[in-house]
Design a protein around this motif. Structure first.
Motif: not given
Length: 333
Positions: A35-37, A300-308
């Motif tokens: 829900e949060l991502v 999850l945000e880290n995983i799918f945002e790559g190096d961000k």
């Protein structure tokens, strides 16, 4: 969103083992995180998760629709590692017709537990210490998303594992336990009976401390939405400081859970838990579920945002956590 389908007849019609949060707990953590991502991250998650359904499922299972309606496929699939827990790592991936990520080939098994006895100083038993293995496993599991050689099915299988293990590693008795005077570990309360023995002198079913902590807060699986509401109301993002929510260190998770161990083991073995004890335990469990959910969203945000790094944008202002959408929490300077 796809309907929930026949594969789960294999899993939910049979009793869930006391391996981790019960299935409601895993769905709760996965659903709050989902829900949060951001919408962009949701879409990327769905792109990976839907092939699992397409590969394994071919007809609608009404039982599942009635039992767990309106939850994301991501949240539902997070229960699978418990159903496949007896498989070695390569067999687990093979079940999904996926290959083990190249960087994971040195690992042969999966730990749903981190064996870290809170009273280990009184009895040293290095054979049960597995925290370094678990830390390396989780780090490499996450890193596998960056592996260009990993197939989509491999990544989706990995994603299911990440969701499941983050939840597991926030259950206090998946992280801590007790050593007895004979240097034997109680396996996170699994050998601690919170009830008088039955006529055969054994602990009645579902009365060991570990099983109780898996299900005490969550109760009936049919009220997952009610449990989600309780967690979000009792421990919203605004309740925590930035440093707490953004702490993705396994060592910190271990320390957080271990600090609850003296209370957890303050009850008398062989006796029923008091109402006061249960109420305090529910508070602990609600907080751990909240931490697991919010940290999973950040991962999850880290995983799918790559190096961000998702948390790099946070300021020290705790009011940044007054949003319902984790992507409004960047609080840009």
């Amino acid at each position: 969103m796809l309907h929930f389908i026949s594969l789960f007849g294999i899993f939910i019609f049979s009793p869930m083992p006391a391996l981790s949060w019960n299935q409601a707990g895993h769905i709760l953590v996965g659903e709050i995180a989902y829900e949060l991502v951001s919408l962009e991250t949701k879409n990327k998650i769905d792109d990976l998760i839907l092939p699992v359904f397409e590969y394994k499922i071919n007809k609608v299972q009404k039982y599942i629709q009635d039992r767990v309606p309106k939850f994301s496929e991501f949240a539902i699939l997070s229960i699978l590692p418990d159903r496949l827990s007896r498989l070695k790592l390569d067999k687990y991936f093979d079940w999904f017709n996926a290959a083990v990520p190249q960087n994971m080939e040195r690992f042969s098994y999966v730990n749903h537990y981190i064996n870290s006895p809170y009273n280990k100083d009184s009895c040293v038993n290095p054979k049960i210490q597995n925290a370094p293995y678990v830390k390396d496993f989780l780090m490499e599991l996450i890193a596998s998303f960056a592996n260009l050689h990993s197939s989509e099915l491999t990544k989706s299988t990995t994603l299911i594992f990440v969701s499941h293990l983050v939840a597991d590693y926030h259950q206090p008795l998946h992280v801590s336990g007790r050593m007895d005077f004979n240097c034997k570990y109680d396996r996170g309360g699994s050998k601690f009976c919170a009830s008088p023995a039955n006529k055969k002198g054994k602990c009645p079913g579902k009365k060991n401390l570990h099983y109780i902590f898996d299900s005490l807060f969550l109760g009936n699986d049919d009220d997952i939405k009610g449990a989600i509401k309780k967690v979000k109301e009792k421990y919203p993002l605004s309740h925590f400081q930035k440093e707490q929510v953004c702490d993705l260190s396994l060592e910190s998770w271990i320390e957080e859970s271990t600090k609850h161990a003296p209370f957890i083991y303050s009850t008398t073995e062989g006796e029923l838990l008091s109402s006061e004890y249960k109420n305090e335990a529910k508070e602990i469990l609600a907080e751990r579920l909240a931490f697991a959910s919010y940290r999973l969203a950040i991962m999850l945000e880290n995983i799918f945002e790559g190096d961000k790094s998702f948390c790099d944008g946070f300021t020290q202002n705790p009011t940044c956590f007054d949003s319902h959408d984790i992507n409004d929490l960047g609080c840009s300077n």
